[in-house]
Design a protein around this motif. Structure first.
Motif, short mmCIF file in Angstrom:
data_model
loop_
_atom_site.label_atom_id
_atom_site.label_comp_id
_atom_site.label_asym_id
_atom_site.label_seq_id
_atom_site.Cartn_x
_atom_site.Cartn_y
_atom_site.Cartn_z
N ILE A 107 -28.77 62.21 -91.26
CA ILE A 107 -29.75 63.18 -90.79
C ILE A 107 -30.78 63.45 -91.89
O ILE A 107 -30.44 63.43 -93.07
N SER A 108 -32.01 63.64 -91.50
CA SER A 108 -33.09 63.89 -92.46
C SER A 108 -34.17 64.73 -91.78
O SER A 108 -34.18 64.86 -90.55
N LYS A 109 -35.08 65.26 -92.59
CA LYS A 109 -36.21 66.01 -92.01
C LYS A 109 -37.01 65.12 -91.08
O LYS A 109 -37.43 65.54 -90.01
N LYS A 110 -37.21 63.87 -91.51
CA LYS A 110 -37.97 62.93 -90.68
C LYS A 110 -37.29 62.72 -89.32
O LYS A 110 -37.95 62.72 -88.29
N LEU A 111 -35.98 62.58 -89.34
CA LEU A 111 -35.26 62.40 -88.09
C LEU A 111 -35.35 63.65 -87.22
O LEU A 111 -35.57 63.56 -86.01
N LEU A 112 -35.24 64.82 -87.83
CA LEU A 112 -35.25 66.08 -87.07
C LEU A 112 -36.59 66.36 -86.38
O LEU A 112 -36.63 67.14 -85.43
#
Length: 147
Positions: A107-112
């Motif tokens: 999970i990452s900010k980009k994914l979120l």
């Protein structure tokens, strides 16, 4: 695809071993888990890497998904709170977690901030838990092991 759920009790390793034993009985093969350098689990059948695996645990329960194709799984207690700045609810959070595992990125900010592929992710209510699975394989057996 088959998903096993087992109570963790005091030792996650005991639960994991129970799942591996149950899956070995189902497949007729010796089943073990190995880890890649960054910690991603891989499944070995009779010592050979085949198929895909994803592992998740939360307060009280461990789940492991075995599939012939790439898979990501996440489990959380339904009553767990998540900041509404991140996700609207815990079900949405598990969907992002499962998709990040499916991609192998975590999970990452980009994914979120990305749009989830709705056709790839299914969520299930499982007692006091929510389980999300990301996979192209839509035939799912969820097996609860009793302690």
């Amino acid at each position: 695809m088959v998903v096993y759920a087992s109570d963790i009790g005091k030792d996650k390793t005991v639960a994991e071993n129970a799942i591996l034993q149950a899956h070995g009985n189902r497949t007729g093969k010796s089943v073990t888990i190995d880890r890649l350098s960054k910690g991603k689990p891989v499944v070995l059948y009779d010592g050979k890497r085949e198929g895909c695996i994803s592992v998740s645990h939360t307060d009280g329960l461990l789940v492991i998904a075995f599939s012939d194709s790439e898979v990501g799984i996440d489990i959380e207690r339904i009553d767990r709170r998540v900041s509404d700045k991140i996700c609207k609810d815990i079900r949405e959070w598990t969907r992002y977690e499962a998709y990040g595992k499916y991609l192998g990125t975590g999970i990452s900010k980009k994914l979120l901030i990305s749009e989830l592929p709705e056709d790839l992710i299914e969520s299930y209510t499982f007692g006091d838990y929510v389980i999300s699975l990301a996979s192209e394989d839509k035939k799912v057996d969820i097996i609860k092991l009793t302690s």
